[in-house]
Scaffold this active site. Structure first.
Site, PDB file in Angstrom:
ATOM      1  N   ASP A  67       0.840  -1.209   0.000  1.00  0.00           N
ATOM      2  CA  ASP A  67       0.000   0.000   0.000  1.00  0.00           C
ATOM      3  C   ASP A  67       0.876   1.262   0.000  1.00  0.00           C
ATOM      4  O   ASP A  67       0.360   2.377  -0.035  1.00  0.00           O
ATOM      5  CB  ASP A  67      -1.021  -0.016   1.147  1.00  0.00           C
ATOM      6  CG  ASP A  67      -0.377  -0.095   2.520  1.00  0.00           C
ATOM      7  OD1 ASP A  67       0.869  -0.164   2.605  1.00  0.00           O
ATOM      8  OD2 ASP A  67      -1.128  -0.075   3.520  1.00  0.00           O
ATOM      9  N   SER A  68       2.199   1.074  -0.008  1.00  0.00           N
ATOM     10  CA  SER A  68       3.120   2.189  -0.271  1.00  0.00           C
ATOM     11  C   SER A  68       2.804   2.824  -1.618  1.00  0.00           C
ATOM     12  O   SER A  68       3.236   3.932  -1.903  1.00  0.00           O
ATOM     13  CB  SER A  68       4.570   1.693  -0.258  1.00  0.00           C
ATOM     14  OG  SER A  68       4.720   0.563  -1.100  1.00  0.00           O
ATOM     15  N   ASP A 106      -0.830  -6.276   0.203  1.00  0.00           N
ATOM     16  CA  ASP A 106      -1.252  -5.619   1.447  1.00  0.00           C
ATOM     17  C   ASP A 106      -2.760  -5.536   1.569  1.00  0.00           C
ATOM     18  O   ASP A 106      -3.450  -5.211   0.587  1.00  0.00           O
ATOM     19  CB  ASP A 106      -0.731  -4.170   1.436  1.00  0.00           C
ATOM     20  CG  ASP A 106       0.518  -4.000   2.259  1.00  0.00           C
ATOM     21  OD1 ASP A 106       0.690  -4.709   3.259  1.00  0.00           O
ATOM     22  OD2 ASP A 106       1.336  -3.132   1.884  1.00  0.00           O
ATOM     23  N   LYS A 134      -0.836  -9.550   3.286  1.00  0.00           N
ATOM     24  CA  LYS A 134      -0.055  -8.965   4.392  1.00  0.00           C
ATOM     25  C   LYS A 134      -0.973  -8.063   5.213  1.00  0.00           C
ATOM     26  O   LYS A 134      -1.719  -7.250   4.652  1.00  0.00           O
ATOM     27  CB  LYS A 134       1.138  -8.186   3.847  1.00  0.00           C
ATOM     28  CG  LYS A 134       1.956  -7.506   4.946  1.00  0.00           C
ATOM     29  CD  LYS A 134       3.338  -7.082   4.471  1.00  0.00           C
ATOM     30  CE  LYS A 134       3.406  -5.781   3.737  1.00  0.00           C
ATOM     31  NZ  LYS A 134       2.954  -4.602   4.501  1.00  0.00           N
ATOM     32  N   GLU A 136      -1.062  -5.527   8.767  1.00  0.00           N
ATOM     33  CA  GLU A 136      -0.268  -4.838   9.776  1.00  0.00           C
ATOM     34  C   GLU A 136      -0.890  -5.020  11.152  1.00  0.00           C
ATOM     35  O   GLU A 136      -2.107  -4.855  11.320  1.00  0.00           O
ATOM     36  CB  GLU A 136      -0.188  -3.336   9.444  1.00  0.00           C
ATOM     37  CG  GLU A 136       0.555  -3.056   8.162  1.00  0.00           C
ATOM     38  CD  GLU A 136       0.745  -1.562   7.897  1.00  0.00           C
ATOM     39  OE1 GLU A 136       0.449  -0.738   8.791  1.00  0.00           O
ATOM     40  OE2 GLU A 136       1.185  -1.228   6.787  1.00  0.00           O
ATOM     41  N   GLU A 203       9.577  -4.207  10.169  1.00  0.00           N
ATOM     42  CA  GLU A 203      10.019  -2.923   9.594  1.00  0.00           C
ATOM     43  C   GLU A 203      10.609  -2.036  10.694  1.00  0.00           C
ATOM     44  O   GLU A 203       9.982  -1.832  11.745  1.00  0.00           O
ATOM     45  CB  GLU A 203       8.832  -2.208   8.918  1.00  0.00           C
ATOM     46  CG  GLU A 203       9.228  -0.833   8.370  1.00  0.00           C
ATOM     47  CD  GLU A 203       8.230  -0.234   7.397  1.00  0.00           C
ATOM     48  OE1 GLU A 203       7.241  -0.906   7.041  1.00  0.00           O
ATOM     49  OE2 GLU A 203       8.454   0.926   6.995  1.00  0.00           O
TER      50      GLU A 203
HETATM   51  O1  KIV Z   1       3.550  -1.083   1.590  1.00  0.00           O
HETATM   52  C1  KIV Z   1       4.739  -1.393   1.556  1.00  0.00           C
HETATM   53  O2  KIV Z   1       5.452  -1.180   0.584  1.00  0.00           O
HETATM   54  C2  KIV Z   1       5.310  -2.042   2.721  1.00  0.00           C
HETATM   55  C3  KIV Z   1       6.808  -2.109   2.806  1.00  0.00           C
HETATM   56  C4  KIV Z   1       7.321  -0.831   3.331  1.00  0.00           C
HETATM   57  C5  KIV Z   1       7.259  -3.253   3.624  1.00  0.00           C
HETATM   58  O3  KIV Z   1       4.599  -2.454   3.587  1.00  0.00           O
END
Ligand code: KIV
Length: 289
Positions: A67-68, A106, A134, A136, A203
């Site tokens: 989600d970056s 994510d 993934k 969080e 992280e």
């Molecule tokens: O969203 C993302 O790119 C991430 C990385 C920073 C691990 O979660």
């Protein structure tokens, strides 16, 4: 369009979506084997088919549709505005461009806030082409992790600096620095692994605690700003190509313009990163806490 022409188009689209994986696609079993034999694995974030294909050429092991993308693709200030629809769109694009890497996707901000929402979001991104979702958080995710695992959905739990909680943390800061925080990190890992998490991602945590976690748990552990002892390493693609507009974090290395690279094109930068992770030359202490 004639009936035959439209049938042909459908057939072509079907073929594109169903293209077989490469001879030795990376799966969770591959990563477990790597962990057992001490072989490191590479991971990069990716959001579209062209870069995904370049990563296939460089034999990058795993791709994170992170989600970056909210920050590096959409130009937002955080990952919070990213939606499940955004993740689905980018996951489909990446899955079309790469038939080799394990694809992790994510679950974006608030999409795993309840069990029902997590099931819906995970179902959608898996159907878009993800192999792992993934999420969080920490031990509070145990129930979600267990329900997803029981329904065939592997999870990677992201701990330490979790960017979706940037407002709680008051900024992007190293986590797990005190003994109390480090112990909490360990018990969180234990809860989610016992619940059935297939992977962990750490992280911005001190390399000492990341080493302990990687040695304690049998699931593959990916690190970003977590030192060289994690089983795999991830970087945001725009960071490692040096094209993100904000000041790079301490753990970032630019593999495109770094003068030790033999080649300076994008596939060359991905190859240099893959090799540096596999040989353990990245991350060095300079990129760790
Ligand atoms: O969203 C993302 O790119 C991430 C990385 C920073 C691990 O979660």
């Amino acid at each position: 369009m004639s009936y035959l022409a439209s049938e042909h188009l459908t057939q072509k689209q079907f073929t594109q979506e169903q293209k077989p994986k490469t001879k030795n696609p990376i799966t969770l079993s591959t990563l477990q084997k790597y962990k057992a034999t001490g072989e490191k694995f590479s991971c990069l974030t990716c959001y579209d088919a062209s870069f995904a294909n370049a990563m296939q050429k460089a034999e990058i092991d795993t791709i994170l549709v992170g989600d970056s993308l909210g920050m590096v693709v959409q130009g937002q200030n955080s990952t919070l505005p990213v939606s499940v629809d955004d993740m689905v769109y980018h996951t489909k694009n990446v899955a079309r461009g790469n038939r080799h890497a394990l694809i992790i996707c994510d679950l974006p901000f608030m999409s795993a806030a309840t069990l029902e929402r997590a099931i819906d979001a995970a179902t959608t991104v898996m159907q878009a082409g993800a192999n792992v979702v993934k999420i969080e958080g920490g031990s509070e995710l145990s129930k979600i992790v267990s329900v997803l695992a029981n329904n065939g959905i592997p999870t990677c739990v992201h701990l330490g600096l979790t960017p979706q909680s940037v407002n709680l943390f008051g900024g992007y800061k190293v986590q797990g620095k005190t003994d109390k925080q480090a112990n909490k990190l360990l018990t969180d890992c234990e809860s989610v692994v016992n619940a059935g998490a297939s992977m962990l991602l750490l992280e911005c945590v001190p390399k000492k605690i990341a080493k302990t976690i990687s040695e304690t748990f049998t699931v593959p552990v990916i690190g970003i700003g977590a030192g060289a002892d994690c089983d795999g390493q991830v970087l945001v693609m725009h960071d490692m190509l040096g094209i993100y507009t904000k000041k790079p974090a301490k753990f970032v290395k630019d593999f495109l313009t770094d003068d030790t690279n033999e080649t300076c094109d994008i596939v060359g930068a991905f190859k240099a990163y893959h090799k540096a992770v596999k040989t353990g030359t990245f991350p060095s202490d300079e990129h760790s806490f």
